[in-house]
Design an enzyme around this catalytic site. Sequence first.
Site, PDB file in Angstrom:
ATOM      1  N   LYS A  54       0.834  -1.212   0.000  1.00 44.76           N
ATOM      2  CA  LYS A  54       0.000   0.000   0.000  1.00 44.76           C
ATOM      3  C   LYS A  54       0.867   1.261   0.000  1.00 44.76           C
ATOM      4  CE  LYS A  54      -3.702  -2.581   2.179  1.00 44.76           C
ATOM      5  NZ  LYS A  54      -4.367  -2.998   3.435  1.00 44.76           N
ATOM      6  N   GLN A  98      -4.522  -1.337   9.701  1.00 41.04           N
ATOM      7  CA  GLN A  98      -4.310  -2.665   9.114  1.00 41.04           C
ATOM      8  C   GLN A  98      -4.879  -3.734  10.054  1.00 41.04           C
ATOM      9  OE1 GLN A  98      -3.080  -3.406   5.957  1.00 41.04           O
ATOM     10  NE2 GLN A  98      -3.776  -5.466   6.481  1.00 41.04           N
ATOM     11  N   ASP A 121     -11.065   3.066   4.142  1.00 40.85           N
ATOM     12  CA  ASP A 121     -11.386   1.636   4.067  1.00 40.85           C
ATOM     13  C   ASP A 121     -12.895   1.395   4.085  1.00 40.85           C
ATOM     14  OD1 ASP A 121      -9.335  -0.137   3.620  1.00 40.85           O
ATOM     15  OD2 ASP A 121      -8.659  -0.155   5.710  1.00 40.85           O
TER      16      ASP A 121
END
Length: 305
Positions: A54, A98, A121
Amino acid sequence: MGSARVLDGAATARAIKEELKADVASLASRRVRPGLGVLLVGDDPASAVYVRSKTRACEELGLHHETAALPASASTLEVMARVDDYNRRPEIDGILVQLPLPPQVDTERVLRLVSPAKDVDGFHPENVGLLVQKRPRFVACTPAGIMELLRREGISVAGQRAVVVGRSDIVGKPMALLLLHADATVTVCHSKTRDLASVTREADLLVAAIGRAGLVRAEHVKPGAVVVDVGMNRIEDAAQARELAGEERAEQVARKGYVLVGDVHAPSVREVAGALTPVPGGVGPLTIALLMKNTVKAAERLRAS
Ligand code: NDP
């Protein structure tokens, strides 16, 4: 060699990132550089690999990024303090926590603290609610990436029978909602589904987001169906790798220590399906491309409106 068309997620991801460069340049002309704040807790090797991919994508596009790494012993409050810091800082437009977080950390509480305006997200209840109401703002990157792939590959969804195997908040549920909103007739399966194969065999479009290597076999698939494989499973046993990934790819076990396989048993399913996403090079790169897209969008909403 099987007959299924390969749905090249990596190529689609490159195209999405290429298009984003114009948006990044336009923001730069207004002195805005989108920024992604990553939170990595603990030392799970797979999480570290995902975070690296990422941040590498951020570099490719010229986005600012930073990673706050916390030890596996971090408390919920310590993790929340880092989220709060990212929430407050104007140079951070997108926040990525994460997952999975270590067991002692209250994941739901942490995700609820992420500012909905920086929730790239799409996990915050406000963004989930907007998706449910078909007013999407930030949508979870994996299912959003799959919809982009289908659109760009010219695969029609309206009126099709779609079956999603998996009902997680991250993949299965938002996937089902996006397909429903695109006018598919959607069925969601899970570990309590009876006679899974009889349900999945009805699917024109089958999405596997299970986390069980090679669970979806030829007998689960209707001939000609489009099959999207979300699974990412590390297989370290050479014999198992040969069975799941074929002789050629199984050689990676000796070289790398593992081979990555999906939830779909590709060697048999590619003989039946009309189209199939590969693992790796399918859904994974799309997820990252959509994260970049959401981060640029967050910067546009927060700083360039
Ligand atoms: P979860 O473990 O959160 O969810 C798995 C789902 O699969 C659950 O709903 C579970 O049912 C269901 N399930 C488990 N076993 C079976 C079974 N035997 N038959 C039918 N359904 C079953 O996983 P995620 O959704 O987070 O991830 C799924 C997979 O996708 C993983 O391999 C993960 O690594 C991968 N992934 C890949 C991404 C990418 O970018 N390519 C991004 C995110 C995930 P129940 O609810 O009843 O427990």
